[in-house]
Design a protein around this motif. Structure first.
Motif, PDB file in Angstrom:
ATOM      1  N   ASP A   1       0.757  -1.195  -0.034  1.00  0.00           N
ATOM      2  CA  ASP A   1      -0.030   0.039  -0.165  1.00  0.00           C
ATOM      3  C   ASP A   1       0.871   1.290  -0.030  1.00  0.00           C
ATOM      4  OD1 ASP A   1       1.079  -0.331   2.377  1.00  0.00           O
ATOM      5  OD2 ASP A   1      -0.885  -0.197   3.538  1.00  0.00           O
ATOM      6  N   HIS A   2       2.127   1.173  -0.132  1.00  0.00           N
ATOM      7  CA  HIS A   2       3.040   2.235  -0.331  1.00  0.00           C
ATOM      8  C   HIS A   2       4.212   1.990  -0.660  1.00  0.00           C
ATOM      9  CE1 HIS A   2       4.225   0.739   3.699  1.00  0.00           C
ATOM     10  NE2 HIS A   2       5.370   1.608   3.524  1.00  0.00           N
TER      11      HIS A   2
ATOM     12  N   VAL B   1      -4.178   5.285  -9.748  1.00  0.00           N
ATOM     13  CA  VAL B   1      -3.088   4.033  -9.110  1.00  0.00           C
ATOM     14  C   VAL B   1      -2.449   4.548  -7.906  1.00  0.00           C
ATOM     15  CG1 VAL B   1      -0.876   2.781  -9.596  1.00  0.00           C
ATOM     16  CG2 VAL B   1      -2.635   3.031 -11.379  1.00  0.00           C
ATOM     17  N   TRP B   2      -2.144   6.196  -7.875  1.00  0.00           N
ATOM     18  CA  TRP B   2      -1.599   6.769  -6.751  1.00  0.00           C
ATOM     19  C   TRP B   2      -2.102   7.695  -6.157  1.00  0.00           C
ATOM     20  CZ3 TRP B   2       3.260   4.709  -5.496  1.00  0.00           C
ATOM     21  CH2 TRP B   2       4.093   4.277  -6.408  1.00  0.00           C
ATOM     22  N   GLN B   3      -2.318   7.947  -4.718  1.00  0.00           N
ATOM     23  CA  GLN B   3      -2.683   9.040  -4.018  1.00  0.00           C
ATOM     24  C   GLN B   3      -2.136  10.250  -4.544  1.00  0.00           C
ATOM     25  OE1 GLN B   3      -2.366   8.478   0.113  1.00  0.00           O
ATOM     26  NE2 GLN B   3      -3.881   6.941   0.401  1.00  0.00           N
ATOM     27  N   LYS B   4      -2.636  11.334  -4.104  1.00  0.00           N
ATOM     28  CA  LYS B   4      -2.014  12.524  -4.660  1.00  0.00           C
ATOM     29  C   LYS B   4      -1.047  12.841  -3.487  1.00  0.00           C
ATOM     30  CE  LYS B   4      -5.666  14.555  -7.062  1.00  0.00           C
ATOM     31  NZ  LYS B   4      -6.474  15.947  -7.506  1.00  0.00           N
TER      32      LYS B   4
ATOM     33  N   ASN C   1      11.325  -2.646   6.395  1.00  0.00           N
ATOM     34  CA  ASN C   1       9.978  -2.432   6.555  1.00  0.00           C
ATOM     35  C   ASN C   1       9.106  -3.966   6.008  1.00  0.00           C
ATOM     36  OD1 ASN C   1       7.599  -0.558   4.971  1.00  0.00           O
ATOM     37  ND2 ASN C   1       8.236  -0.080   7.284  1.00  0.00           N
ATOM     38  N   PRO C   2       9.574  -4.676   5.111  1.00  0.00           N
ATOM     39  CA  PRO C   2       8.680  -5.928   4.820  1.00  0.00           C
ATOM     40  C   PRO C   2       8.616  -6.858   5.863  1.00  0.00           C
ATOM     41  CG  PRO C   2      10.399  -5.603   2.941  1.00  0.00           C
ATOM     42  CD  PRO C   2      10.625  -4.638   4.183  1.00  0.00           C
ATOM     43  N   VAL C   3       9.892  -7.016   6.785  1.00  0.00           N
ATOM     44  CA  VAL C   3       9.950  -7.732   7.925  1.00  0.00           C
ATOM     45  C   VAL C   3       8.919  -7.531   8.928  1.00  0.00           C
ATOM     46  CG1 VAL C   3      11.325  -8.994   9.819  1.00  0.00           C
ATOM     47  CG2 VAL C   3      12.137  -8.583   7.525  1.00  0.00           C
ATOM     48  N   GLN C   4       8.868  -6.036   9.280  1.00  0.00           N
ATOM     49  CA  GLN C   4       7.984  -5.381  10.207  1.00  0.00           C
ATOM     50  C   GLN C   4       6.652  -5.633   9.810  1.00  0.00           C
ATOM     51  OE1 GLN C   4       8.965  -4.024  13.269  1.00  0.00           O
ATOM     52  NE2 GLN C   4      10.843  -4.614  12.820  1.00  0.00           N
ATOM     53  N   ARG C   5       6.128  -5.602   8.439  1.00  0.00           N
ATOM     54  CA  ARG C   5       4.882  -5.659   8.132  1.00  0.00           C
ATOM     55  C   ARG C   5       4.456  -7.275   7.830  1.00  0.00           C
ATOM     56  NH1 ARG C   5       2.476  -1.168   5.162  1.00  0.00           N
ATOM     57  NH2 ARG C   5       0.735  -2.643   5.152  1.00  0.00           N
TER      58      ARG C   5
END
Length: 115
Positions: free
Chosen positions: A3-4, A42-45, A68-72
């Motif tokens: 998501d980001h 596709v993206w937020q502003k 970050n991927p491990v934390q999530r």
């Protein structure tokens, strides 16, 4: 990330960070539409910006992005997350000259753009 996205990029003197992000987001949206059938938007502003002023800040931000991927809970190890520059399929550019690697930072770098 699902998501980001985190980017650690260096822009030249001839381009603003806003323009660089616009090109990244626009290029991704175009390819996602053409290759994956995504429709706009596709993206937020907007985006968030943090300027990296020294080698220590560079290292901390890189460590945060890699972890970050491990934390999530998307991977058990950062190198296993396919969409991370920590994955072995990505070649990293060296840090910018003004952030020249200090002892122990030789493996720190910036992801080279995918074709």
């Amino acid at each position: 990330m699902p998501d980001h996205v985190h980017l650690l990029i260096t822009v030249g003197v001839d381009i603003s960070i806003e323009k660089a992000v616009q090109l990244i987001k626009g290029g991704f949206a175009f390819r996602a539409g053409r290759e994956l059938g995504f429709s706009a938007p596709v993206w937020q502003k907007g985006f968030s910006e943090v300027r990296v002023e020294n080698a220590d800040a560079f290292a901390k931000i890189k460590e945060y992005i890699v972890a970050n991927p491990v934390q999530r809970s998307l991977a058990t190890m950062s190198v296993d997350f396919w969409y991370s520059s920590a994955h072995s399929t990505f070649a990293l550019d060296p840090p910018p000259q003004r952030l020249k690697a200090r002892q122990g930072m030789e493996s720190v770098g910036i992801a080279t753009a995918m074709p």
